[in-house]
Design a protein around this motif. Sequence first.
Motif, PDB file in Angstrom:
ATOM      1  N   VAL A 297     -88.480  -4.958  19.066  1.00  0.00           N
ATOM      2  CA  VAL A 297     -89.391  -5.904  19.714  1.00  0.00           C
ATOM      3  C   VAL A 297     -90.131  -6.601  18.592  1.00  0.00           C
ATOM      4  O   VAL A 297     -90.737  -5.949  17.732  1.00  0.00           O
ATOM      5  CB  VAL A 297     -90.382  -5.189  20.643  1.00  0.00           C
ATOM      6  CG1 VAL A 297     -91.354  -6.190  21.258  1.00  0.00           C
ATOM      7  CG2 VAL A 297     -89.647  -4.424  21.733  1.00  0.00           C
TER       8      VAL A 297
ATOM      9  N   GLN B 139     -82.473  -7.677  19.617  1.00  0.00           N
ATOM     10  CA  GLN B 139     -83.855  -7.987  19.965  1.00  0.00           C
ATOM     11  C   GLN B 139     -84.036  -7.838  21.473  1.00  0.00           C
ATOM     12  O   GLN B 139     -83.232  -8.341  22.261  1.00  0.00           O
ATOM     13  CB  GLN B 139     -84.200  -9.404  19.537  1.00  0.00           C
ATOM     14  CG  GLN B 139     -85.650  -9.782  19.830  1.00  0.00           C
ATOM     15  CD  GLN B 139     -85.954 -11.192  19.400  1.00  0.00           C
ATOM     16  OE1 GLN B 139     -85.266 -11.756  18.566  1.00  0.00           O
ATOM     17  NE2 GLN B 139     -86.999 -11.782  19.982  1.00  0.00           N
ATOM     18  N   VAL B 140     -85.089  -7.125  21.880  1.00  0.00           N
ATOM     19  CA  VAL B 140     -85.384  -6.916  23.299  1.00  0.00           C
ATOM     20  C   VAL B 140     -86.847  -7.253  23.565  1.00  0.00           C
ATOM     21  O   VAL B 140     -87.677  -7.271  22.659  1.00  0.00           O
ATOM     22  CB  VAL B 140     -85.094  -5.458  23.727  1.00  0.00           C
ATOM     23  CG1 VAL B 140     -83.614  -5.125  23.572  1.00  0.00           C
ATOM     24  CG2 VAL B 140     -85.941  -4.466  22.925  1.00  0.00           C
ATOM     25  N   ALA B 141     -87.145  -7.526  24.820  1.00  0.00           N
ATOM     26  CA  ALA B 141     -88.529  -7.836  25.203  1.00  0.00           C
ATOM     27  C   ALA B 141     -89.374  -6.579  25.291  1.00  0.00           C
ATOM     28  O   ALA B 141     -90.585  -6.605  25.056  1.00  0.00           O
ATOM     29  CB  ALA B 141     -88.557  -8.581  26.535  1.00  0.00           C
ATOM     30  N   GLU B 142     -88.728  -5.438  25.620  1.00  0.00           N
ATOM     31  CA  GLU B 142     -89.469  -4.198  25.834  1.00  0.00           C
ATOM     32  C   GLU B 142     -88.540  -3.020  25.624  1.00  0.00           C
ATOM     33  O   GLU B 142     -87.360  -3.071  25.985  1.00  0.00           O
ATOM     34  CB  GLU B 142     -90.050  -4.170  27.242  1.00  0.00           C
ATOM     35  CG  GLU B 142     -90.943  -2.985  27.543  1.00  0.00           C
ATOM     36  CD  GLU B 142     -91.511  -3.029  28.959  1.00  0.00           C
ATOM     37  OE1 GLU B 142     -92.399  -2.232  29.259  1.00  0.00           O
ATOM     38  OE2 GLU B 142     -91.045  -3.873  29.749  1.00  0.00           O
TER      39      GLU B 142
END
Length: 637
Positions: free
Chosen positions: A473, A504-507
């Motif tokens: 994140v 890449q992740v938001a959460e």
Amino acid sequence: MSTPERSDTSNGEDRGSQVGPATLAEVLRLRGKQSANLVALSSSAGSDPLTYAELFVQAGDVRLALRANGLGVRDRVAIALPNGPDMAAAFLTVAAASVAAPVNPTFRADELRSRLGRIRAAAVILPANSDSDLPVRQVAESMGLRVLELVSSGAGGRFLLKAKGGGAAAEVRDEEPAPADAALLLETSGTTGLPKSVALTHQQVLAMARANVSAFALRPSDRCLNVMPLFHSTGLIGVTLASVLSGASVVCAPAFYAPEFLRWVEECRPTWYTAVPTMHEAILARARATGAKPVGVLRFLRSSSSRLASSVRESLENLFEAPLLESYGITETGMVTCNPLPPGVRKPGSVGVSCGADLEIWNADGRPEPAGTRGEIVVRGPAVASGYDGASSAESGLSFSDGWFRTGDEGYLDSEGYLYLSGRLKEMINRGGEKISPWEIEAVLSAHPAVLEVVAFGVAGGSLSQEVGAAVVLRAGTSAGERELREFAAARLSDFKVPRWIRQVAEIPKNTLGKPERERLPALLGLSAEVPVPPPSTGEAEPRSAWSPEERRLGAIWADVLSVPALARHDDFFAAGGDSVLAMKAISRIREAFDVDLSFLAFFEASTIARMVEAIRTAARAAPLSARERDSEWIGR
């Protein structure tokens, strides 16, 4: 928030020993006498504080209510209340009379049914006037469990327990639990497999609480701001019971909420708080965003559950101007180790020294290892559970043996007895026989200025091997591509530890205690190391005469390593059946054949013959060349 002055200077306990109350009922009786006018529990909203005298009276009311509803010493009473002083008081008073079994009130129906069934609950405590469609109420009624509603009595912070239906209750004998009776039923908070239930006796929970009292030198003047969930051991034992045992006070927040945390600190004036790394990171992020800096408030702060990045620890100590104590413990053992308060030595990267338990490092054969050698952490002591509730002796025997508990965590002890964690044994990544700690990868990537959170994990592949993946994140307003992050990692890690994928992740998915759920990430991100292998290419689409000498030499190496007849110039090594194990073999052969220092990262970035030759040429230009290299046919082509 104003509270009565805390003038009591004795906690009625002999710190570091087993002298003192032997049951929770005796603890509440002692506190009601010695600390009567001091606040035991309060809310972060500042309303309805509960003194120790009122808490002792509350314990008597709860015991009478439980007995009137046919609930005896050994009956299991599930408590499904939101975080707050009512939940803390319900835990203490129910555990002093029967067996308290806190459950997450936000569970869905199937989770609740499974949990209540596993613990063999006889009754459930719910908030009064809760919605009729509340899942826990529906599940409890469908299972024929007695439902008790918690109703405010209007006297300070006290409450009443009133039965909601259920018919007449059987008579039970009114007695107090003995030290060896179960006081608390908890579920393990791991991120893999089904949770297990742990029944802790009065002796065990008090031993766990005493370890916290001793390690943190808790005294009546202390006040903890609790943001931990009150259905896990840290909030229940490490905060609530430890504070009550020492005559201190607990300010109960409704939940962890980063935007409000620093305001709570300023208003409630706690002397300490405890949190898991993800909470600490959120607090720091909020402080940076707002410029807030509480000064001279905390005596110390604590971190538990998983390793805290050194940069986060340093920033927190600067923010609060107080020492941060990293500790280690799990549901089955309570707190096992902790870094000491000043002037004791706090070693960076360590989770401290034993808090009284026997601690050893075992190898796979169950034999103790010397200092500095990694192995499984095993614990023995008065706080350690005896087995898993409802499990057969054979099932419990996998983890419990001759008083020792095998934690499933890997680490090592230094010559001074400080414990260092490597990770969960089940979470260790096996890449071609090399064991990699995900925490080591996380420590490196978290040092990148754009990375806010990172979780490393293994992705299953063939031949019982794994590839390395990572989810990140990024900080708001920053950017960093996968290639940049992999190059950052490659400059600081051995080749075989560099992640093949960085997404890449938001959460980051986490459980209720804030632990990352590593095992879910490969599926959520669509990652698999098992790439379908196409039929081997014959290379006939392009005549070999068009290949450069380097390409012919490299093609022969790859074909041999992959055990295929031939490859085309643009065939992908991994699509053709390669994995990290075979990649390491290919890299070794390339280094020998071309006399270049080709990195693991470069191999992954240039995984076709044509691109690999360019990478080899680049590596050759980057290093001084030997006479043999200058004379070889491929240089400069």
